[in-house]
Write a protein that holds these residues in place. Sequence first.
Motif, PDB file in Angstrom:
ATOM      1  N   HIS A  73      87.924  22.770  56.835  1.00  0.00           N
ATOM      2  CA  HIS A  73      87.873  21.218  56.558  1.00  0.00           C
ATOM      3  C   HIS A  73      87.164  20.814  57.825  1.00  0.00           C
ATOM      4  O   HIS A  73      86.341  19.675  57.689  1.00  0.00           O
ATOM      5  CB  HIS A  73      89.287  20.710  56.192  1.00  0.00           C
ATOM      6  CG  HIS A  73      89.879  21.124  55.222  1.00  0.00           C
ATOM      7  ND1 HIS A  73      91.101  21.546  54.644  1.00  0.00           N
ATOM      8  CD2 HIS A  73      89.216  21.486  53.850  1.00  0.00           C
ATOM      9  CE1 HIS A  73      91.178  21.893  53.589  1.00  0.00           C
ATOM     10  NE2 HIS A  73      90.134  21.619  52.846  1.00  0.00           N
ATOM     11  N   SER A  95      93.653  20.750  46.214  1.00  0.00           N
ATOM     12  CA  SER A  95      94.601  20.095  46.604  1.00  0.00           C
ATOM     13  C   SER A  95      94.496  18.329  46.910  1.00  0.00           C
ATOM     14  O   SER A  95      95.365  17.750  46.943  1.00  0.00           O
ATOM     15  CB  SER A  95      95.157  20.579  48.065  1.00  0.00           C
ATOM     16  OG  SER A  95      94.301  20.356  49.153  1.00  0.00           O
ATOM     17  N   ASP A 152      87.732  18.660  39.831  1.00  0.00           N
ATOM     18  CA  ASP A 152      88.381  20.139  39.663  1.00  0.00           C
ATOM     19  C   ASP A 152      88.353  20.461  38.529  1.00  0.00           C
ATOM     20  O   ASP A 152      88.394  19.466  37.486  1.00  0.00           O
ATOM     21  CB  ASP A 152      89.637  20.328  40.431  1.00  0.00           C
ATOM     22  CG  ASP A 152      89.707  21.665  41.021  1.00  0.00           C
ATOM     23  OD1 ASP A 152      89.578  21.990  42.257  1.00  0.00           O
ATOM     24  OD2 ASP A 152      89.980  22.491  40.030  1.00  0.00           O
ATOM     25  N   GLY A 175      82.382  20.968  38.103  1.00  0.00           N
ATOM     26  CA  GLY A 175      81.870  20.566  39.174  1.00  0.00           C
ATOM     27  C   GLY A 175      80.507  21.174  39.213  1.00  0.00           C
ATOM     28  O   GLY A 175      79.589  20.619  40.269  1.00  0.00           O
ATOM     29  N   THR A 181      83.124  28.479  39.453  1.00  0.00           N
ATOM     30  CA  THR A 181      82.787  29.486  38.368  1.00  0.00           C
ATOM     31  C   THR A 181      83.400  28.802  37.134  1.00  0.00           C
ATOM     32  O   THR A 181      83.849  27.446  37.295  1.00  0.00           O
ATOM     33  CB  THR A 181      83.707  30.833  38.629  1.00  0.00           C
ATOM     34  OG1 THR A 181      83.456  31.685  37.663  1.00  0.00           O
ATOM     35  CG2 THR A 181      85.083  30.460  38.951  1.00  0.00           C
TER      36      THR A 181
HETATM   37  C1  LIG Z   1      89.024  26.786  47.819  1.00  0.00           C
HETATM   38  S1  LIG Z   1      89.659  25.835  46.474  1.00  0.00           S
HETATM   39  C2  LIG Z   1      90.241  24.130  47.002  1.00  0.00           C
HETATM   40  C3  LIG Z   1      89.494  23.536  47.994  1.00  0.00           C
HETATM   41  C4  LIG Z   1      89.852  22.084  48.276  1.00  0.00           C
HETATM   42  N1  LIG Z   1      88.759  21.745  49.341  1.00  0.00           N
HETATM   43  C5  LIG Z   1      91.089  22.156  48.949  1.00  0.00           C
HETATM   44  O1  LIG Z   1      91.021  22.320  50.231  1.00  0.00           O
HETATM   45  O2  LIG Z   1      92.265  21.875  48.515  1.00  0.00           O
HETATM   46  C6  LIG Z   1      88.386  25.738  45.522  1.00  0.00           C
HETATM   47  C7  LIG Z   1      88.595  24.707  44.239  1.00  0.00           C
HETATM   48  O3  LIG Z   1      87.419  24.889  43.536  1.00  0.00           O
HETATM   49  C8  LIG Z   1      87.800  24.690  41.929  1.00  0.00           C
HETATM   50  N2  LIG Z   1      86.643  25.105  41.195  1.00  0.00           N
HETATM   51  C9  LIG Z   1      86.170  26.266  41.090  1.00  0.00           C
HETATM   52  N3  LIG Z   1      85.037  26.313  40.141  1.00  0.00           N
HETATM   53  C10 LIG Z   1      85.179  24.990  39.820  1.00  0.00           C
HETATM   54  C11 LIG Z   1      84.141  24.546  38.846  1.00  0.00           C
HETATM   55  N4  LIG Z   1      83.316  24.933  38.206  1.00  0.00           N
HETATM   56  N5  LIG Z   1      84.479  22.964  38.758  1.00  0.00           N
HETATM   57  C12 LIG Z   1      85.196  22.200  39.373  1.00  0.00           C
HETATM   58  N6  LIG Z   1      86.174  22.969  40.343  1.00  0.00           N
HETATM   59  C13 LIG Z   1      85.991  24.373  40.287  1.00  0.00           C
HETATM   60  C14 LIG Z   1      89.030  25.668  42.032  1.00  0.00           C
HETATM   61  O4  LIG Z   1      89.805  25.348  41.066  1.00  0.00           O
HETATM   62  C15 LIG Z   1      89.432  25.185  43.300  1.00  0.00           C
HETATM   63  O5  LIG Z   1      90.717  24.273  43.451  1.00  0.00           O
END
Ligand SMILES: C[S@@+](CC[C@H](N)C(=O)[O-])C[C@H]1O[C@@H](n2cnc3c(N)ncnc32)[C@H](O)[C@@H]1O
Length: 225
Positions: A65, A89, A110, A143, A215
């Motif tokens: 971050h 989150s 998300d 996204g 994904t």
């Molecule tokens: C590493 S995690 C969360 C990162 C967030 N910055 C955090 O620190 O809480 C990655 C996030 O990407 C989301 N994600 C994966 N593919 C996605 C998509 N196609 N569209 C939207 N969100 C997606 C997952 O659900 C997940 O919440």
Amino acid sequence: MAWRCSGNTNIELIDNLVNASIISNERVIAAMRSIDRKHYCPRFSYEDSPQTLGYGATISAPHMHGYALENLEPFLRPGMKALDVGSGSGYLSACMAEMVGETGKIVGIDHIKELVHSSIRNVEKSHREWIEREQIKIVLGDGRLGYEQEGPYDCIHVGAAAPTTPTELLNQLKSPGRLFIPVGRDSQMILVYDKDKDGNLNKKELMGVMYVPLTSVENQKSFYG
Ligand SMILES: C[S@@+](CC[C@H](N)C(=O)[O-])C[C@H]1O[C@@H](n2cnc3c(N)ncnc32)[C@H](O)[C@@H]1O
């Protein structure tokens, strides 16, 4: 150093990121101090490592971050608008909202509806007014397509690794604007794209990383059953 910045409190964690030279910009330091990670990550809140959010997602490690905010800081000035893809989150969206202030706007997206709801509740624990006045808006969607309705954006942060850089995200950047995105499958790299005032793109490789994939919901569900 990365992974070694854990603390017992939010302030101690941020001080350790400063001492390890991961963050140095005063606005980034102030934002990370003001957003307490315990509201976004109740277990191991101040560990410098990713923590599970459920649904195949993680809250990224504090040092990641920090790197992202340092890199995007010139595009998170007061009044600017940013998109946080894979907002999970809601923690990074909240830090960004602190930086752009009440005249700016952060859109988080998300594709897991439970995470969209819990991230809004997380923000509301300390900054209900940000949700009420849409200083942060967190939406459900894919996204990989960005979120054109609110674009263009001064910057776009992607919190999950894409196999290739989605053209839609580049198209939704302002001129000038910046995209911060992990790209790759087994081996991943943070790529930073700068769009200049004439719309020309310049790509830079920042560092090797390991993120969960950007994904489909179906594919992500296969990670958590
Ligand atoms: C590493 S995690 C969360 C990162 C967030 N910055 C955090 O620190 O809480 C990655 C996030 O990407 C989301 N994600 C994966 N593919 C996605 C998509 N196609 N569209 C939207 N969100 C997606 C997952 O659900 C997940 O919440």
